[in-house]
Design an enzyme around this catalytic site. Structure first.
Site, mmCIF file in Angstrom:
data_model
loop_
_atom_site.group_PDB
_atom_site.id
_atom_site.type_symbol
_atom_site.label_atom_id
_atom_site.label_comp_id
_atom_site.label_asym_id
_atom_site.label_seq_id
_atom_site.Cartn_x
_atom_site.Cartn_y
_atom_site.Cartn_z
ATOM 1 N N CYS A 70 1.818 10.676 -20.958
ATOM 2 C CA CYS A 70 0.951 11.870 -20.862
ATOM 3 C C CYS A 70 -0.354 11.669 -21.644
ATOM 4 C CB CYS A 70 1.637 13.110 -21.443
ATOM 5 S SG CYS A 70 3.385 13.228 -21.111
ATOM 6 N N ASP A 71 -0.275 11.109 -22.843
ATOM 7 C CA ASP A 71 -1.432 11.125 -23.758
ATOM 8 C C ASP A 71 -2.092 9.766 -23.963
ATOM 9 O OD1 ASP A 71 -0.869 13.794 -24.163
ATOM 10 O OD2 ASP A 71 0.425 13.409 -25.891
ATOM 11 N N CYS A 103 4.698 11.438 -26.030
ATOM 12 C CA CYS A 103 4.647 11.034 -24.621
ATOM 13 C C CYS A 103 3.426 10.156 -24.351
ATOM 14 C CB CYS A 103 4.621 12.265 -23.720
ATOM 15 S SG CYS A 103 4.508 11.851 -21.968
#
Ligand code: NAP
Length: 308
Positions: A138-139, A135
């Protein structure tokens, strides 16, 4: 004793939330069960720009927050919990078993979406959360000014590679053949960017490092040649599959595990409808998930009227 609802929706992505909106507006007492965070896969998309009504696009998380807010406005009960373990079917009702008890329902909409596929190469599991991710939204922030590789050539890979290109110094797209699968508009953006390189006809062979990812070994799918390149992160987007073991033999599936539905989203089990990415379908988008949610809810409403 089991908590009883007329309808249970399993999954809180666009398909499930739309089904919830339609069912509540039809006066059907409904609960939506979500095993993670309500919002589904669009939460992992930084910017959604092909969902009509938002001319400048909208962040995936904002779009999903709006859908959840709309569903709650119609009184939908949303419960985030550990996940459904099994569904039983008796003459009168469904029994939805989960870690904390049982819900009873007259009808069910399954909208569980899909999960990221794993390649299973050495280092992939070992470095998960230490440079390996599924992701970018997200990261990605952990890879500011770093060198990263994105594996895959589909919409998810290219869209997320473009997100990473705003943060990382260099983004390598590792694709197993000589042509990307992603939508043309996304492909064009890759070729316009100065810090993105497609490594054609290459597959990842191994991820190496000490505490964190330091390099990736690639195999040329044409020549068989192996090369090692220094990278700080590897993002995998090699497809996705649904987790539907909890449905047992209540549904039929194709060879990849996607659930087979009729055109009206009915399954082999009367009263059980499937909507969204978990079903076998031609196009997996927020637009098509929303359409599925509406169709399944209206189908379930008709089913409940006939069986009441
Ligand atoms: P996908 O379209 O199935 O693409 C998977 C990619 O991974 C393909 O390029 C495939 O290569 C590659 N791949 C598969 N197995 C591999 C292996 N063993 N080794 C190396 N590469 C491998 O999956 P997705 O991108 O996750 O998308 C899933 C669905 O969601 C699609 O329907 C997509 O359109 C939709 N989606 C849409 C958007 C959007 O509209 N913005 C965003 C995300 C997802 P090949 O091309 O050679 O098969």
């Amino acid at each position: 004793m089991a908590e009883h609802y007329e309808a249970v929706v399993i999954g809180g992505g666009p398909a499930g939330l739309t089904a919830g909106i339609y069912l509540m507006r039809a006066g059907i007492n409904t609960i939506l069960l979500e095993k993670g965070i309500v919002g589904g896969s669009p939460l992992m998309t930084e910017h959604v720009e092909n969902y009509p009504g938002f001319p400048d696009g909208i962040a995936g998380k904002d779009l999903m927050a709006r859908m959840a807010e709309q569903a709650k406005r119609f009184g939908l009960v949303i419960r985030e919990f550990t996940g459904v373990e099994k569904i039983g079917r008796s003459e009168e009702q469904f029994e939805i078993e989960h870690g904390e008890g049982v819900f009873a329902a007259n009808g069910v909409v399954v909208a569980v979406g899909t999960e990221s596929a794993k390649l299973g190469i050495p280092g992939e599991t070992e470095f998960a959360g230490r440079g390996v991710s599924y992701c970018a939204t997200c990261d990605g922030m952990f890879f500011r000014n770093a060198k990263v590789a994105v594996v895959g050539g589909g919409d998810a890979a290219i869209q997320e590679a473009l997100t990473l290109a705003n943060l990382a110094s260099q983004v390598y797209i590792v694709h197993r053949r000589g042509e990307l699968r992603a939508q043309k508009i996304l492909q064009d953006r890759v070729f316009e960017r100065g810090n993105m390189t497609v490594l054609w006809s290459r597959v990842p062979w191994e991820i190496k490092g000490k505490d964190q990812v330091e390099s990736m070994v690639l195999k040329d799918t044409v020549t068989g040649e192996m090369t090692e390149m220094a990278v700080d992160g590897v993002f995998f987007y090699v497809g996705s599959h649904p987790s539907t073991a909890f449905l047992g033999n209540l549904v039929d599936r194709d060879e990849a595990g996607f659930i087979l539905t009729e055109e009206d989203l009915t399954t082999r089990t009367p009263g059980l409808f499937v909507a969204g990415d978990a079903r076998k379908k031609l196009l997996r988008q927020v637009t098509t998930a929303v359409g599925d949610g509406a169709l399944a809810a209206v189908g379930l409403e008709r089913y409940l009227l006939q069986t009441r």
